[in-house]
Design a protein around this motif. Structure first.
Motif, PDB file in Angstrom:
ATOM      1  N   CYS A  44      -5.617   3.478   1.415  1.00 31.63           N
ATOM      2  CA  CYS A  44      -4.309   3.574   0.741  1.00 31.63           C
ATOM      3  C   CYS A  44      -4.471   3.353  -0.759  1.00 31.63           C
ATOM      4  O   CYS A  44      -3.468   3.191  -1.470  1.00 31.63           O
TER       5      CYS A  44
ATOM      6  N   ALA B 290      -0.135  -1.395   6.065  1.00 32.09           N
ATOM      7  CA  ALA B 290      -1.301  -1.159   5.198  1.00 32.09           C
ATOM      8  C   ALA B 290      -0.862  -0.655   3.827  1.00 32.09           C
ATOM      9  O   ALA B 290      -1.377  -1.089   2.795  1.00 32.09           O
TER      10      ALA B 290
ATOM     11  N   LEU C 171      -4.153  -8.812   8.256  1.00 24.14           N
ATOM     12  CA  LEU C 171      -3.834  -8.619   6.834  1.00 24.14           C
ATOM     13  C   LEU C 171      -3.592  -9.964   6.149  1.00 24.14           C
ATOM     14  O   LEU C 171      -4.012 -10.170   5.008  1.00 24.14           O
TER      15      LEU C 171
ATOM     16  N   LEU D 162      -9.170  -6.078  -0.759  1.00 24.01           N
ATOM     17  CA  LEU D 162      -8.560  -5.292  -1.845  1.00 24.01           C
ATOM     18  C   LEU D 162      -8.961  -5.821  -3.216  1.00 24.01           C
ATOM     19  O   LEU D 162      -8.596  -5.261  -4.243  1.00 24.01           O
TER      20      LEU D 162
ATOM     21  N   LEU E  28      -7.225   0.328   5.091  1.00 22.51           N
ATOM     22  CA  LEU E  28      -6.516  -0.402   4.033  1.00 22.51           C
ATOM     23  C   LEU E  28      -6.949   0.128   2.659  1.00 22.51           C
ATOM     24  O   LEU E  28      -6.120   0.430   1.800  1.00 22.51           O
ATOM     25  N   ARG E  29      -8.259   0.252   2.497  1.00 22.25           N
ATOM     26  CA  ARG E  29      -8.759   0.779   1.220  1.00 22.25           C
ATOM     27  C   ARG E  29      -8.413   2.256   1.055  1.00 22.25           C
ATOM     28  O   ARG E  29      -8.365   2.771  -0.059  1.00 22.25           O
TER      29      ARG E  29
ATOM     30  N   GLY F 268      -6.636  -9.388   4.277  1.00 23.11           N
ATOM     31  CA  GLY F 268      -6.191  -8.256   3.462  1.00 23.11           C
ATOM     32  C   GLY F 268      -6.570  -8.381   1.992  1.00 23.11           C
ATOM     33  O   GLY F 268      -7.143  -7.455   1.396  1.00 23.11           O
TER      34      GLY F 268
ATOM     35  N   LYS G 152      -2.333  -6.802  13.712  1.00 27.58           N
ATOM     36  CA  LYS G 152      -2.513  -6.155  12.396  1.00 27.58           C
ATOM     37  C   LYS G 152      -1.992  -7.076  11.280  1.00 27.58           C
ATOM     38  O   LYS G 152      -2.638  -7.255  10.251  1.00 27.58           O
TER      39      LYS G 152
ATOM     40  N   SER H 223      -1.103  -2.979   0.308  1.00 29.64           N
ATOM     41  CA  SER H 223      -1.992  -2.549  -0.777  1.00 29.64           C
ATOM     42  C   SER H 223      -1.200  -2.111  -2.018  1.00 29.64           C
ATOM     43  O   SER H 223      -1.768  -1.514  -2.930  1.00 29.64           O
TER      44      SER H 223
END
Ligand SMILES: NC(=O)c1ccc[n+]([C@@H]2O[C@H](COP(=O)([O-])OP(=O)(O)OC[C@H]3O[C@@H](n4cnc5c(N)ncnc54)[C@H](O)[C@@H]3O)[C@@H](O)[C@H]2O)c1
Length: 596
Positions: free
Chosen positions: A525, A213, A160, A168, A522-523, A164, A156, A217
Motif C-alpha cells: 500500500c 492495511a 498490525l 513501515l 502492508l508495504r 505494523g 489482522k 499505512s
C-alpha cells in the motif's frame, strides 16, 4: 548463593517485566479505548418476525436492474435496494477520499493504533451482530462467519497493532562497495487512495482486510463491494465511520461504492493502486482497465487447492481438517480444498471417514445454531454446481455422498439457494470438476501411488493459490510442498498461512499475482522510496577532475582501473587496479591545462 535462589530472583524479574509490558501495551491502551455507538436498528433481525412474515423475494436477472437488489440467499427474504453508482459519482468519492488522506498521511502511528483498537473493541463486543449480518447477506452459518469474518479480522488487527509500525519504518540497507560513505534506506510512504474491488464470500473481512492495511499505512480507501454483499457492506461502513470519528480522523478516509461492473471499472482508473479480489475472468478485465491508466494492480483470484494425504498420515486426524477445508462457508472460499489426492494404502479409510462426517452435516438456515452448512450465495451458482457433478457422474465418477437439492436437516424443503455437501470418487483430470474452480461444497477424491505423482497431479491445474500436504514425515511433506507451484503451502494443516497475518497471501497462474496480506501486503500500500545520503558530515561525493567536463583523455582507462580496484576477484587485481588509478590521476594532473 544457592542456584535455586538465582533462578527464583530471575523468575520474579522476568514475571515483573512481563506484567509491566502487558499492562503498558495491552491493558492501559485497551482501557483508554472509547466505545462507539453504531446504529444497527435496521439490520437486526426482529424477534417477532416469523418465516411467514418474510417477504419471499424471487430475484430477477439483476444485471439490467436500476438498483442493486439485496436478498437473503437462505430465505430469499428482501433486504434492500442500493444505488448503482455512475463513473462520475465514483470519481467524486475518490476525490473526497483524496482530500481526507492529505491530513491522514501525517497521522502518528499512535493515532492509527487507537483507531484499530476502537474497531477491535467494537468487533469483540458485537461479534453476534456482525456474524448475523454476514450470515443473512451471504448465506453462511454463524460459526462459518465467526471463523472467517471475526477470527481473521481480529488476527489482522492484532498483527498490525503489534508489528505494523515496525514494517513501515524506514529500512536501512547496505551501502555497497563504491559508496561506503553513504547511508541507504527504503522509506514507505502512503500511496494516496487505494481502490479495492472485493467479492461477496466474506462480506465483513473482505472490506476490513484491505481497509486496515490501507488506513494503517496512511492511505484512504474506496471499496467497491460486491452486488451480492451490498446490504452488509453498507452496514459495516457505519462501524468504520464511527471508529474514524472516535479516533479523531475524517470519515471520508473510507468510502464504499455500490453497483456492478461499470462502477468497479470507474474505480480502477481513478485511484493510485487497485487491490482486486475476485474471479479470474473479472481479474483479466480489471487488469485491462488498469493498463489504460497504468494503475498498479494486485490480483487475488480464484483457487483450486490440492489437499495431499500421504500413506503415513494419521487419517483420523486429517479427515476433520479436510471436511472443514472443503465445507467452510459452503465451500465458497478462494483457498478452499477442492482436489483431494490420497495415497492408495489410506484411500479407502479416508473416503469412508470423510463420507461418514459429510453424511452428518446438517444443511439449514444460517442463523440457526444447529446448522452446519448454509446456503449458496449466487442463484446461478447452484445450477453450475449441479452441472459439474452431473457431468462428472456421466464421465464415470461415483457419488460417495450425494444429497438432495435444497433439503433441510429434517427433510424439510428449504426455500433458498442450497446445495448438499457431496463426495465424489473415481474422478480424474479430464473432468471439468478437477480443473475449474468449483467454489462449492464438493469433495472430489483421487488416488495416487508415488509422491512424484501427487506433485504432478497438484501442478496439473491452471490455478496456483495454496496447497496442503499431510505426512508424519515432515521432511517428506515439505519436499512435496516445495515442488508444488503455488503461493502458499501448509504442512499437516489447511490454509493456516492466512491465520498468520505476518505471511503474504496470494497465488500464481490463474490465481493472480502480487500479495495483499502480511508484510508484503502492508508495504504494497506504500510508495516505496529509495533514499541515499552522506553517512558522515565531511565526506561526500567528489567527481575526480579527470571525469569532470571536458573529460581527460585517459578518463576511460581511469574508470577501468577503478572498477578493477573495487571488483577484482583477487588481491593482485585490486592492487593492480589501485596502481593504475594512481597513475591515471597523476598523468591527468600533469596534463591539466591552466585555466585562464
Ligand atoms: N484470492 C483471493 O484472495 C480471493 C478471496 C475471495 C474470493 N476470491 C475469488 O472471488 C470469486 C468469487 O467472488 P465474486 O463472484 O464476487 O467474483 P467476481 O469476480 O464476479 O466479482 C468481484 C468484484 O468485481 C466486481 N466486478 C465485476 N465486473 C467488474 C469489472 N468489469 N470491472 C471491475 N469490477 C468488476 C464485482 O462487482 C465484485 O465487486 C472466486 O473466484 C473466488 O475464488 C479470491
Amino acid at each position: 548463593m544457592e542456584l535455586w535462589w538465582v533462578v527464583l530472583v530471575l523468575g520474579v524479574i522476568f514475571l515483573a517485566l512481563l506484567a509491566r509490558s502487558l499492562v503498558y501495551h495491552y491493558l492501559i491502551p485497551m482501557l483508554r479505548v472509547p466505545a462507539i455507538d453504531v446504529d444497527a436498528s435496521d439490520v437486526i433481525l426482529k424477534k417477532s418476525e416469523s418465516p411467514e412474515d418474510n417477504y419471499i423475494y424471487i430475484p430477477k436477472k439483476v444485471k439490467n436492474s436500476e438498483r442493486v437488489q439485496c436478498y437473503e440467499p437462505a430465505t430469499m427474504k428482501y433486504l434492500g435496494f442500493f444505488p448503482i453508482l455512475k463513473p462520475e459519482e465514483v470519481r467524486e468519492h475518490v476525490k473526497q477520499a483524496r482530500e481526507a488522506q492529505k491530513t491522514w498521511a501525517d497521522s502518528t502511528f499512535k493515532q492509527r493504533r487507537l483507531l484499530l483498537r476502537i474497531m477491535l473493541k467494537y468487533i469483540l463486543d458485537h461479534q453476534e451482530l456482525i456474524c448475523q449480518v454476514s450470515a443473512r447477506d451471504s448465506g453462511k452459518t454463524m460459526v462459518d462467519a465467526a471463523l472467517g469474518e471475526i477470527l481473521t479480522t481480529c488476527e489482522k488487527i492484532n498483527w498490525l497493532l503489534k508489528e505494523g509500525e515496525r514494517w513501515l519504518k524506514p529500512e536501512y540497507r547496505s551501502a555497497g562497495t563504491v559508496l561506503l560513505h553513504k547511508s541507504n534506506r527504503v522509506e514507505y510512504h502512503p500511496l494516496g487512495v487505494i481502490g479495492a474491488i472485493v467479492p461477496w464470500n466474506y462480506p465483513f473481512h473482505n472490506i476490513f482486510n484491505p481497509m486496515l492495511a490501507a488506513i494503517f499505512s496512511g492511505n484512504a480507501i474506496v471499496i467497491k463491494v460486491s452486488e451480492h454483499a451490498t446490504w452488509s457492506g453498507c452496514f459495516y461502513l457505519r462501524i468504520i465511520h464511527s471508529a474514524l470519528i472516535a479516533a479523531g480522523a475524517s470519515p471520508d478516509l473510507v468510502h464504499i461504492v455500490t453497483g456492478f461492473a461499470e462502477t468497479g471499472e470507474a474505480l480502477v482508473g481513478s485511484v493510485d493502486k487497485v487491490i482486486f479480489v475476485g474471479s479470474t475472468g473479472v481479474g483479466r478485465k480489471v487488469m485491462e482497465a488498469a493498463s489504460r491508466t497504468l494503475t498498479p494492480v494486485v490480483l487475488e483470484l480464484g483457487g483450486k487447492d490440492a489437499f495431499i494425504v500421504c500413506d503415513d498420515a494419521d487419517v483420523t486426524e486429517v479427515v476433520p481438517i479436510a471436511v472443514r477445508g472443503a465445507l467452510q462457508s459452503s465451500g465458497q472460499n478462494c483457498a478452499g480444498a477442492e482436489r483431494f489426492y490420497v495415497q492408495e494404502p489410506v484411500y479407502e479409510k479416508f473416503v469412508r471417514e470423510v463420507s461418514s462426517i459429510v453424511k452428518s452435516v446438517r444443511m439449514g438456515l444460517p442463523l440457526e445454531r444447529q446448522s452446519d452448512m448454509g446456503a449458496i450465495c449466487m442463484s446461478e451458482h447452484v445450477e453450475k454446481l449441479q452441472s459439474l457433478v452431473d457431468e462428472a457422474l456421466e464421465d464415470g465418477a461415483e457419488c460417495a455422498v450425494c444429497g438432495i437439492h435444497s433439503m433441510g436437516k429434517n427433510g424439510e424443503e428449504l426455500v433458498g439457494q442450497f446445495f448438499p455437501p457431496t463426495v465424489l470418487i473415481n474422478v480424474n483430470h479430464s473432468m471439468r470438476i478437477m480443473q475449474e474452480e468449483v467454489f462449492g461444497p464438493i469433495i472430489s477424491i483421487m488416488k495416487f501411488q508415488t509422491d512424484q505423482e501427487a506433485v504432478d497431479l497438484a501442478n496439473d491445474c491452471n490455478f496456483g493459490l495454496g496447497c496442503a500436504v499431510f505426512s508424519k514425515d515432515k521432511r517428506r511433506a515439505n519436499a512435496i510442498a516445495s515442488k508444488i507451484y503455488c503461493g502458499m503451502a501448509t504442512i499437516n494443516d489447511f490454509a493456516t498461512t492466512y491465520m498468520s497475518q505476518a505471511l503474504p497471501f496470494g497465488g500464481v497462474k490463474h490465481s493472480g499475482f502480487d500479495r495483499f496480506a502480511g508484510i508484503e501486503g502492508l508495504r504494497g500500500c506504500c510508495l516505496v522510496k529509495a533514499v541515499t545520503e552522506d553517512r558522515w558530515p565531511f565526506i561526500r561525493t567528489v567527481i575526480p577532475k579527470l571525469l569532470q567536463y571536458p573529460v581527460a583523455d585517459n578518463a576511460f582507462e581511469f574508470q577501468g582501473a577503478l572498477i578493477r580496484m573495487f571488483y577484482g576477484l583477487d588481491v593482485w587485481t585490486k592492487i593492480n587496479g589501485l596502481t593504475d588509478v594512481l597513475k591515471a590521476l597523476s598523468a591527468a594532473n600533469k596534463k591539466t591545462p591552466v585555466q585562464k
